[in-house]
Design a protein around this motif. Structure first.
Motif, PDB file in Angstrom:
ATOM      1  N   ASN A   1     -18.170  48.484  63.488  1.00  0.00           N
ATOM      2  CA  ASN A   1     -19.389  48.204  64.238  1.00  0.00           C
ATOM      3  C   ASN A   1     -20.212  47.155  63.483  1.00  0.00           C
ATOM      4  O   ASN A   1     -20.732  47.431  62.398  1.00  0.00           O
ATOM      5  CB  ASN A   1     -20.197  49.502  64.392  1.00  0.00           C
ATOM      6  CG  ASN A   1     -21.420  49.335  65.283  1.00  0.00           C
ATOM      7  OD1 ASN A   1     -22.023  48.272  65.325  1.00  0.00           O
ATOM      8  ND2 ASN A   1     -21.793  50.395  65.981  1.00  0.00           N
ATOM      9  N   PRO A   2     -20.362  45.931  64.040  1.00  0.00           N
ATOM     10  CA  PRO A   2     -21.073  44.864  63.318  1.00  0.00           C
ATOM     11  C   PRO A   2     -22.512  45.228  62.963  1.00  0.00           C
ATOM     12  O   PRO A   2     -23.011  44.836  61.907  1.00  0.00           O
ATOM     13  CB  PRO A   2     -21.045  43.678  64.301  1.00  0.00           C
ATOM     14  CG  PRO A   2     -19.904  43.962  65.216  1.00  0.00           C
ATOM     15  CD  PRO A   2     -19.851  45.457  65.338  1.00  0.00           C
ATOM     16  N   LEU A   3     -23.186  46.009  63.834  1.00  0.00           N
ATOM     17  CA  LEU A   3     -24.563  46.421  63.552  1.00  0.00           C
ATOM     18  C   LEU A   3     -24.630  47.269  62.295  1.00  0.00           C
ATOM     19  O   LEU A   3     -25.490  47.067  61.426  1.00  0.00           O
ATOM     20  CB  LEU A   3     -25.146  47.199  64.739  1.00  0.00           C
ATOM     21  CG  LEU A   3     -26.505  47.881  64.495  1.00  0.00           C
ATOM     22  CD1 LEU A   3     -27.581  46.836  64.211  1.00  0.00           C
ATOM     23  CD2 LEU A   3     -26.893  48.759  65.683  1.00  0.00           C
ATOM     24  N   VAL A   4     -23.699  48.202  62.165  1.00  0.00           N
ATOM     25  CA  VAL A   4     -23.677  49.088  60.996  1.00  0.00           C
ATOM     26  C   VAL A   4     -23.313  48.302  59.743  1.00  0.00           C
ATOM     27  O   VAL A   4     -23.915  48.489  58.675  1.00  0.00           O
ATOM     28  CB  VAL A   4     -22.691  50.248  61.219  1.00  0.00           C
ATOM     29  CG1 VAL A   4     -22.566  51.093  59.959  1.00  0.00           C
ATOM     30  CG2 VAL A   4     -23.140  51.114  62.390  1.00  0.00           C
ATOM     31  N   VAL A   5     -22.333  47.406  59.858  1.00  0.00           N
ATOM     32  CA  VAL A   5     -21.916  46.607  58.706  1.00  0.00           C
ATOM     33  C   VAL A   5     -23.076  45.743  58.209  1.00  0.00           C
ATOM     34  O   VAL A   5     -23.371  45.702  57.008  1.00  0.00           O
ATOM     35  CB  VAL A   5     -20.708  45.712  59.064  1.00  0.00           C
ATOM     36  CG1 VAL A   5     -20.341  44.813  57.877  1.00  0.00           C
ATOM     37  CG2 VAL A   5     -19.504  46.564  59.456  1.00  0.00           C
ATOM     38  N   PHE A   6     -23.752  45.057  59.140  1.00  0.00           N
ATOM     39  CA  PHE A   6     -24.847  44.171  58.757  1.00  0.00           C
ATOM     40  C   PHE A   6     -26.029  44.957  58.201  1.00  0.00           C
ATOM     41  O   PHE A   6     -26.576  44.615  57.144  1.00  0.00           O
ATOM     42  CB  PHE A   6     -25.302  43.346  59.966  1.00  0.00           C
ATOM     43  CG  PHE A   6     -26.459  42.429  59.667  1.00  0.00           C
ATOM     44  CD1 PHE A   6     -26.269  41.266  58.929  1.00  0.00           C
ATOM     45  CD2 PHE A   6     -27.736  42.730  60.106  1.00  0.00           C
ATOM     46  CE1 PHE A   6     -27.329  40.421  58.637  1.00  0.00           C
ATOM     47  CE2 PHE A   6     -28.810  41.893  59.820  1.00  0.00           C
ATOM     48  CZ  PHE A   6     -28.608  40.737  59.088  1.00  0.00           C
ATOM     49  N   SER A   7     -26.436  46.021  58.892  1.00  0.00           N
ATOM     50  CA  SER A   7     -27.625  46.762  58.461  1.00  0.00           C
ATOM     51  C   SER A   7     -27.405  47.448  57.114  1.00  0.00           C
ATOM     52  O   SER A   7     -28.307  47.454  56.259  1.00  0.00           O
ATOM     53  CB  SER A   7     -28.028  47.798  59.524  1.00  0.00           C
ATOM     54  OG  SER A   7     -26.966  48.700  59.795  1.00  0.00           O
ATOM     55  N   SER A   8     -26.209  48.008  56.881  1.00  0.00           N
ATOM     56  CA  SER A   8     -25.947  48.651  55.589  1.00  0.00           C
ATOM     57  C   SER A   8     -25.957  47.614  54.466  1.00  0.00           C
ATOM     58  O   SER A   8     -26.441  47.884  53.359  1.00  0.00           O
ATOM     59  CB  SER A   8     -24.609  49.399  55.614  1.00  0.00           C
ATOM     60  OG  SER A   8     -23.540  48.523  55.894  1.00  0.00           O
ATOM     61  N   ASN A   9     -25.440  46.407  54.751  1.00  0.00           N
ATOM     62  CA  ASN A   9     -25.488  45.325  53.767  1.00  0.00           C
ATOM     63  C   ASN A   9     -26.922  44.931  53.450  1.00  0.00           C
ATOM     64  O   ASN A   9     -27.289  44.757  52.286  1.00  0.00           O
ATOM     65  CB  ASN A   9     -24.725  44.101  54.303  1.00  0.00           C
ATOM     66  CG  ASN A   9     -23.324  43.987  53.749  1.00  0.00           C
ATOM     67  OD1 ASN A   9     -23.098  43.332  52.749  1.00  0.00           O
ATOM     68  ND2 ASN A   9     -22.397  44.660  54.393  1.00  0.00           N
ATOM     69  N   MET A  10     -27.725  44.769  54.492  1.00  0.00           N
ATOM     70  CA  MET A  10     -29.095  44.301  54.288  1.00  0.00           C
ATOM     71  C   MET A  10     -29.938  45.319  53.515  1.00  0.00           C
ATOM     72  O   MET A  10     -30.684  44.964  52.602  1.00  0.00           O
ATOM     73  CB  MET A  10     -29.759  43.987  55.635  1.00  0.00           C
ATOM     74  CG  MET A  10     -29.152  42.810  56.379  1.00  0.00           C
ATOM     75  SD  MET A  10     -29.035  41.309  55.360  1.00  0.00           S
ATOM     76  CE  MET A  10     -27.283  41.304  54.934  1.00  0.00           C
ATOM     77  N   PHE A  11     -29.825  46.591  53.872  1.00  0.00           N
ATOM     78  CA  PHE A  11     -30.600  47.611  53.156  1.00  0.00           C
ATOM     79  C   PHE A  11     -30.152  47.710  51.699  1.00  0.00           C
ATOM     80  O   PHE A  11     -30.968  47.913  50.796  1.00  0.00           O
ATOM     81  CB  PHE A  11     -30.489  48.968  53.852  1.00  0.00           C
ATOM     82  CG  PHE A  11     -31.416  49.134  55.015  1.00  0.00           C
ATOM     83  CD1 PHE A  11     -32.780  49.276  54.815  1.00  0.00           C
ATOM     84  CD2 PHE A  11     -30.944  49.126  56.314  1.00  0.00           C
ATOM     85  CE1 PHE A  11     -33.658  49.415  55.881  1.00  0.00           C
ATOM     86  CE2 PHE A  11     -31.801  49.264  57.395  1.00  0.00           C
ATOM     87  CZ  PHE A  11     -33.161  49.406  57.183  1.00  0.00           C
ATOM     88  N   ALA A  12     -28.837  47.562  51.461  1.00  0.00           N
ATOM     89  CA  ALA A  12     -28.342  47.614  50.087  1.00  0.00           C
ATOM     90  C   ALA A  12     -28.841  46.422  49.280  1.00  0.00           C
ATOM     91  O   ALA A  12     -29.236  46.559  48.116  1.00  0.00           O
ATOM     92  CB  ALA A  12     -26.810  47.644  50.081  1.00  0.00           C
ATOM     93  N   ILE A  13     -28.856  45.230  49.905  1.00  0.00           N
ATOM     94  CA  ILE A  13     -29.333  44.033  49.217  1.00  0.00           C
ATOM     95  C   ILE A  13     -30.813  44.161  48.870  1.00  0.00           C
ATOM     96  O   ILE A  13     -31.240  43.851  47.757  1.00  0.00           O
ATOM     97  CB  ILE A  13     -29.100  42.782  50.094  1.00  0.00           C
ATOM     98  CG1 ILE A  13     -27.608  42.450  50.158  1.00  0.00           C
ATOM     99  CG2 ILE A  13     -29.854  41.579  49.527  1.00  0.00           C
ATOM    100  CD1 ILE A  13     -27.279  41.341  51.131  1.00  0.00           C
ATOM    101  N   MET A  14     -31.601  44.611  49.829  1.00  0.00           N
ATOM    102  CA  MET A  14     -33.034  44.765  49.570  1.00  0.00           C
ATOM    103  C   MET A  14     -33.288  45.828  48.503  1.00  0.00           C
ATOM    104  O   MET A  14     -34.183  45.686  47.665  1.00  0.00           O
ATOM    105  CB  MET A  14     -33.770  45.125  50.865  1.00  0.00           C
ATOM    106  CG  MET A  14     -33.694  44.059  51.951  1.00  0.00           C
ATOM    107  SD  MET A  14     -34.248  42.428  51.408  1.00  0.00           S
ATOM    108  CE  MET A  14     -35.978  42.740  51.028  1.00  0.00           C
ATOM    109  N   GLY A  15     -32.496  46.879  48.546  1.00  0.00           N
ATOM    110  CA  GLY A  15     -32.629  47.915  47.517  1.00  0.00           C
ATOM    111  C   GLY A  15     -32.247  47.392  46.147  1.00  0.00           C
ATOM    112  O   GLY A  15     -32.889  47.697  45.142  1.00  0.00           O
ATOM    113  N   LEU A  16     -31.198  46.558  46.108  1.00  0.00           N
ATOM    114  CA  LEU A  16     -30.756  45.974  44.844  1.00  0.00           C
ATOM    115  C   LEU A  16     -31.846  45.104  44.248  1.00  0.00           C
ATOM    116  O   LEU A  16     -32.112  45.136  43.047  1.00  0.00           O
ATOM    117  CB  LEU A  16     -29.497  45.140  45.061  1.00  0.00           C
ATOM    118  CG  LEU A  16     -29.051  44.282  43.870  1.00  0.00           C
ATOM    119  CD1 LEU A  16     -28.575  45.171  42.734  1.00  0.00           C
ATOM    120  CD2 LEU A  16     -27.964  43.302  44.288  1.00  0.00           C
TER     121      LEU A  16
END
Length: 316
Positions: free
Chosen positions: A230-245
């Motif tokens: 699911n592209p939405l899940v892939v993108f959103s999980s990446n973005m939240f992880a990046i911001m958290g990092l």
């Protein structure tokens, strides 16, 4: 008159909160506010809690909007991305130390680095999603990347000699992209040298960070595609992880090296997801809740064992 023809004197007051920049007598003194380290760490903790809270809220919202399975896929992808991002911390730390970036300026580099990472990862995820839809066999290519990365992570490297960052391919490539100077100009990315606009070490460091993120994305994005397509899940999980990092860096940059068993745990996770992708390509589906449980157990186990061993060493 160029910047190089003006002599400058930097002075820091006792509590290290103000930097005085003094030129010749006919130039005024400029006061630059630099947040004290304790304020920077407090802000980082607040941002981290905010982004973790937002990620949890977003995941729960996906559950209400799209069902429990999508929510589980998001949390599994988020955990994988966040754990893989820890490796980025070591690279960030090495680059900041090599370029001698002050703590007060690291925030600016990370902010701009995040903007670039969002754009580049969005493009890579979009290409990956289209490729998977049209050529499902590319799932095996992604799986191969993950299994290879897993083996590379688990096989110990010879660490007798530390890497010379001046010879690092990414650093050398970044320096060759722009004319640069070794002198900082506050938090500016560019400065004037003999009438020519020149990149400061701050800008070159940011470029190196961006390129490093692309390299890390080569295995982190396929890892999330191994959890969900699911592209939405892939993108959103990446973005939240990046911001958290970005928020976690200030807190964990010095402590990341103490998590000795996290990297092997991440390696096993990569191998597990790679095998999962291969199995599912040939028709054996592993439920998302099982995958989430395996990922969470491995990562928490790696962190817990690292903390336990550090405690034992300190108590000895």
């Amino acid at each position: 008159m160029t910047r190089q023809t003006i002599s400058r004197l930097y002075a820091v007051d006792k509590d290290r909160t103000n930097v005085s920049l003094e030129g010749p007598e006919n130039f005024p003194t400029i006061e630059i506010d630099v947040p004290p380290p304790e304020d920077i760490y407090q802000q980082a903790i607040s941002r981290t809690l905010l982004w973790v809270g937002l990620a949890v809220a977003f995941g729960v919202g996906l559950g209400f909007g799209f069902g429990q399975e999508v929510s589980e896929e998001f949390f599994a992808g988020y955990l994988v991305e966040q754990s893989l991002s820890v490796d980025n911390l070591f690279v960030f730390l090495l680059l900041f130390e090599y370029f001698k970036v002050p703590l007060s300026s690291q925030d600016r580099v990370l902010n701009w680095g995040i903007y670039g990472a969002i754009v580049m990862r969005a493009g890579m995820i979009g290409i990956g999603a289209v490729a998977l839809e049209r050529f499902h066999a590319i799932l095996l290519v992604f799986a191969g990347i993950l299994v290879y990365s897993s083996v590379q992570t688990l096989i110990p490297e010879d660490e007798d000699e530390e890497e010379d960052m001046s010879e690092n391919t990414i650093v050398k490539f970044s320096r060759n992209l722009f004319d640069s100077t070794d002198e900082f100009d506050g938090s500016n990315f560019f400065t004037m040298v003999d009438g020519v606009k020149t990149a400061t070490p701050l800008f070159i460091c940011m470029i190196a960070l961006e390129i490093s993120d692309v390299v890390f994305a080569v295995d982190s994005i396929p890892a999330v595609f191994g959890v969900t397509e699911n592209p939405l899940v892939v993108f959103s999980s990446n973005m939240f992880a990046i911001m958290g990092l970005r928020s976690l860096y200030t807190i964990l940059s010095k402590a990341a090296s103490d998590l000795e068993y996290l990297e092997p745990a991440v390696g096993i996770v990569l191998g597990f997801i790679g095998v999962k992708m291969i199995a599912e390509y040939f028709g054996t589906v592993i439920p998302t809740e099982y995958a989430l449980a395996v990922v969470a157990t491995l990562l928490s186990g790696g962190i817990g064992l690292s903390v336990y061993e550090n405690g034992q060493e300190e108590g000895a």
